[in-house]
Enzyme design. Structure first.
Site, short mmCIF file in Angstrom:
data_model
loop_
_atom_site.label_atom_id
_atom_site.label_comp_id
_atom_site.label_asym_id
_atom_site.label_seq_id
_atom_site.Cartn_x
_atom_site.Cartn_y
_atom_site.Cartn_z
N TYR A 36 101.57 -4.85 45.01
CA TYR A 36 101.34 -3.83 46.04
C TYR A 36 102.67 -3.24 46.50
O TYR A 36 102.79 -2.03 46.71
CB TYR A 36 100.61 -4.46 47.25
CG TYR A 36 100.29 -3.43 48.31
CD1 TYR A 36 99.08 -2.74 48.27
CD2 TYR A 36 101.20 -3.11 49.32
CE1 TYR A 36 98.78 -1.77 49.22
CE2 TYR A 36 100.91 -2.15 50.26
CZ TYR A 36 99.70 -1.48 50.22
OH TYR A 36 99.41 -0.52 51.14
N PHE A 50 99.74 28.95 44.76
CA PHE A 50 98.72 28.21 44.04
C PHE A 50 97.65 27.87 45.07
O PHE A 50 97.95 27.76 46.26
CB PHE A 50 99.31 26.95 43.38
CG PHE A 50 98.31 26.22 42.54
CD1 PHE A 50 97.88 26.76 41.34
CD2 PHE A 50 97.76 25.02 42.95
CE1 PHE A 50 96.92 26.11 40.57
CE2 PHE A 50 96.81 24.36 42.19
CZ PHE A 50 96.39 24.91 40.99
N THR A 51 96.41 27.73 44.64
CA THR A 51 95.30 27.58 45.60
C THR A 51 95.54 26.45 46.62
O THR A 51 95.45 26.67 47.84
CB THR A 51 93.98 27.28 44.86
OG1 THR A 51 94.22 26.22 43.92
CG2 THR A 51 93.49 28.50 44.10
N ASP A 73 108.00 23.87 42.59
CA ASP A 73 106.78 23.24 42.09
C ASP A 73 106.96 23.11 40.58
O ASP A 73 106.91 24.10 39.84
CB ASP A 73 105.57 24.12 42.43
CG ASP A 73 104.24 23.51 41.94
OD1 ASP A 73 104.27 22.73 40.97
OD2 ASP A 73 103.20 23.86 42.51
N LYS A 129 99.90 17.71 34.77
CA LYS A 129 100.22 18.80 33.83
C LYS A 129 101.30 18.34 32.85
O LYS A 129 100.98 17.69 31.88
CB LYS A 129 100.66 20.05 34.61
CG LYS A 129 99.87 20.33 35.90
CD LYS A 129 98.45 20.79 35.68
CE LYS A 129 97.58 20.78 36.93
NZ LYS A 129 98.06 21.52 38.09
N ARG A 140 89.76 32.79 38.15
CA ARG A 140 90.96 32.89 38.99
C ARG A 140 90.99 34.31 39.53
O ARG A 140 91.65 35.19 39.01
CB ARG A 140 92.24 32.57 38.19
CG ARG A 140 92.35 31.15 37.71
CD ARG A 140 92.89 30.14 38.72
NE ARG A 140 91.97 29.66 39.70
CZ ARG A 140 92.10 28.47 40.31
NH1 ARG A 140 93.07 27.66 40.00
NH2 ARG A 140 91.26 28.10 41.24
N PHE A 194 85.87 27.86 45.66
CA PHE A 194 85.67 27.94 44.21
C PHE A 194 85.31 26.61 43.59
O PHE A 194 84.70 26.55 42.54
CB PHE A 194 86.90 28.53 43.51
CG PHE A 194 88.15 27.68 43.61
CD1 PHE A 194 89.02 27.84 44.68
CD2 PHE A 194 88.44 26.73 42.65
CE1 PHE A 194 90.17 27.06 44.78
CE2 PHE A 194 89.58 25.95 42.73
CZ PHE A 194 90.44 26.11 43.81
C1 PLP Z 1 97.75 21.64 39.53
C2 PLP Z 1 98.77 22.24 40.35
C3 PLP Z 1 98.96 21.86 41.69
C4 PLP Z 1 98.06 20.85 42.39
O1 PLP Z 1 98.13 19.63 41.78
P1 PLP Z 1 96.90 18.59 41.73
O2 PLP Z 1 97.45 17.44 40.97
O3 PLP Z 1 95.76 19.27 41.06
O4 PLP Z 1 96.59 18.25 43.15
C5 PLP Z 1 99.97 22.46 42.40
N1 PLP Z 1 100.75 23.40 41.84
C6 PLP Z 1 100.59 23.81 40.57
C7 PLP Z 1 101.47 24.85 40.02
C8 PLP Z 1 99.60 23.25 39.79
O5 PLP Z 1 99.44 23.67 38.52
#
Ligand code: PLP
Length: 481
Positions: A79, A131-132, A222, A265, A388, A454
């Site tokens: 942990y 980003f969303t 990011d 990603k 999108r 969405f």
């Molecule tokens: C996917 C993504 C996020 C959010 O990440 P999650 O792991 O889905 O919470 C943020 N910024 C970008 C550019 C992304 O592609």
């Protein structure tokens, strides 16, 4: 990696072999019609058993390497003080050059912590594009998101290699308007997800860095798709044509005060990461981590995924890994444009995108053309893409739709999962759909969540267009296709 053929053509060629596979199936069109109807024309609500190709997202769906899988077997589930955390630290230092880091459960968890620490009511948060989940978190904290791109970023048909660049003049305007103290930070997103996976250049990032340093504003990157952005810099920015992906990644990170990523990603795992060279940022993050994520040495991630992230961070600097999905995307985009489909150009870093306003010019934004296209493509191909566009925007305070800058149907190309044949199949079905586009109609909501609608909202097809489209498809391909 691309291979040049005798006839001069270049094809993306896999620098790996497939040793484990997952079966897929092509459900017949009748089943697809029923499935999309039940899903409320929202591709997020389809089940895997109803899909042929899952191109919804590259999030958590990239193929892991043998070394990543092997590393998971030796993870340490303590942990507190688990060794996996320290292995991740070595990778973060080697690849990013950052001393401080915390794992978090996924990318949006990092955005939540950033919002908590930096974004205050009345603040501006300038960025190349939102980003969303980013926008949701920063706005819930009371900030206002400013997207300060160059005009060409929104031209879907373009030869501009860096549509993800931030406009420095508009940044200076915002600094004048708000003053340094009311700007949380400047956020740069590697391959701007919502406008076609378009990269920024290092020259642009360095200019942003210079301005921010002058005004003492932090730069946050990011890095969710940093290896793809680095590869596109290598291909498109002359000064870096001879640089390794690892060197480019390092130079990107060197411009930042804090970086975060969705490990789902570029690193092919399920988790997230924040890293910084500044101890004071780390101390602030560390304080919130046990409240929202978990103890600092696991941060809400499974220890197996932490191990695999350490390996994934190193592997993403390999040219053959970084190039694998952008090269297949380029092939896919070429397959589409050669068939007259209005795909976003130049090809970007995570998906092939189709401009739904050009594809379905008869559908107004109030009837969600990108959502219509994603649903219609699923119906005629079994391939699941993602809307999108306006559905991905939430309503304003008065309850009105906020029309999105672009209406895109995004067809993600997860890393090392699909082949050239898959790309040709989707391009072919898109071409059929384009020919029959008049049969595609609009959508309207009947179930609508107030935030990030969405994901789980449901819509209905106006005038029963999906049945008519399915009938036309059956007339050409038969019930079984
Ligand atoms: C996917 C993504 C996020 C959010 O990440 P999650 O792991 O889905 O919470 C943020 N910024 C970008 C550019 C992304 O592609």
């Amino acid at each position: 990696m691309k291979a040049k053929l005798t006839d001069g053509r270049e094809i993306p060629i896999e620098m790996h072999k497939v040793r484990v596979i997952q079966r897929t199936q092509l459900p017949p069109v009748g089943q697809r019609l029923q499935a999309i109807e039940e899903a409320g024309y929202n591709t997020f609500l389809l089940r895997s058993r109803d899909l042929f190709l899952d191109m919804l997202t590259d999030s958590g769906t990239n193929a892991m390497s043998d070394n990543q899988l092997a590393s998971m077997m030796v993870s340490d589930d303590a942990y507190a003080g688990g060794e996996s955390y320290y292995k991740l630290g070595e990778a973060v230092r080697d690849v990013f050059g950052c001393e401080y880091y915390v794992p978090v459960h996924q990318g949006r968890a990092a955005e939540h912590l950033l919002a908590k620490i930096f974004v205050k009511p009345g603040h501006a948060v300038p960025m190349n594009y939102h980003f969303t989940t980013t926008k949701a978190h920063f706005e819930m904290a009371g900030g206002k998101v400013y997207e300060i791109y160059f005009e060409e970023a929104l031209q879907t048909s373009s030869s501009n290699p860096f549509k993800g660049n931030l406009n420095p003049d508009r940044l200076l305007d915002l600094i004048r308007e708000y003053g340094r103290d009311k700007i949380s930070f400047v956020r740069m997103e590697a391959t701007t997800n919502l406008i076609g996976g378009q990269p920024f250049s290092l020259a642009n990032l360095k200019e942003v860095r210079r301005i921010c340093s002058q005004h003492d504003i932090p730069v946050v990157i990011d890095c969710s798709l940093i290896s793809e952005n680095a590869y596109l810099i290598n291909r498109r920015e002359a000064a870096y044509a001879n640089s390794s992906i690892g060197d480019i990644v390092r130079e990107i990170i060197d411009q930042a005060d804090l970086v975060y990523l969705s490990g789902r990603k570029s690193t092919c795992v399920r988790g997230g990461l924040m890293a910084t060279r500044h101890k004071e940022y780390f101390d602030q993050l560390k304080a919130w981590l046990p409240v929202y994520e978990g103890f600092i040495t696991y941060g809400g991630m499974s220890s197996k995924e932490i191990e695999a992230m350490a390996v994934g961070l190193r592997e993403m600097t390999d040219y053959n890994v970084a190039s694998s999905s952008p090269d297949l995307i380029e092939y896919f985009v070429d397959q589409m444009t050669s068939r007259g489909i209005p795909a976003v150009t130049p090809p970007g870093g995570l998906a092939g995108h189709v401009d739904a306003m050009k594809f379905l010019p008869h559908i107004p934004q109030s009837q969600y053309p990108a959502g219509c296209l994603a649903a219609a493509l699923y119906l005629v191909s079994g391939a699941r893409g993602m809307e999108r566009g306006t559905i991905s925007m939430d309503r304003d305070a008065e309850g009105r739709d906020v029309f999105s800058d672009l209406e895109l149907c995004r067809l993600a190309v997860p890393r090392r999962v699909y082949s050239c044949a898959h790309m040709e199949y989707v391009a072919d079905r898109l071409a059929w759909l384009h020919k029959h586009r008049d049969l595609v109609g609009g959508l309207e909501f009947y179930e609508e969540p107030p935030v990030l609608r969405f994901f789980t909202g449901r819509l209905r097809a106006l005038n029963n267009w999906s049945r008519k489209l399915a009938d036309a498809f059956i007339a050409d391909f038969g019930e079984g296709a």
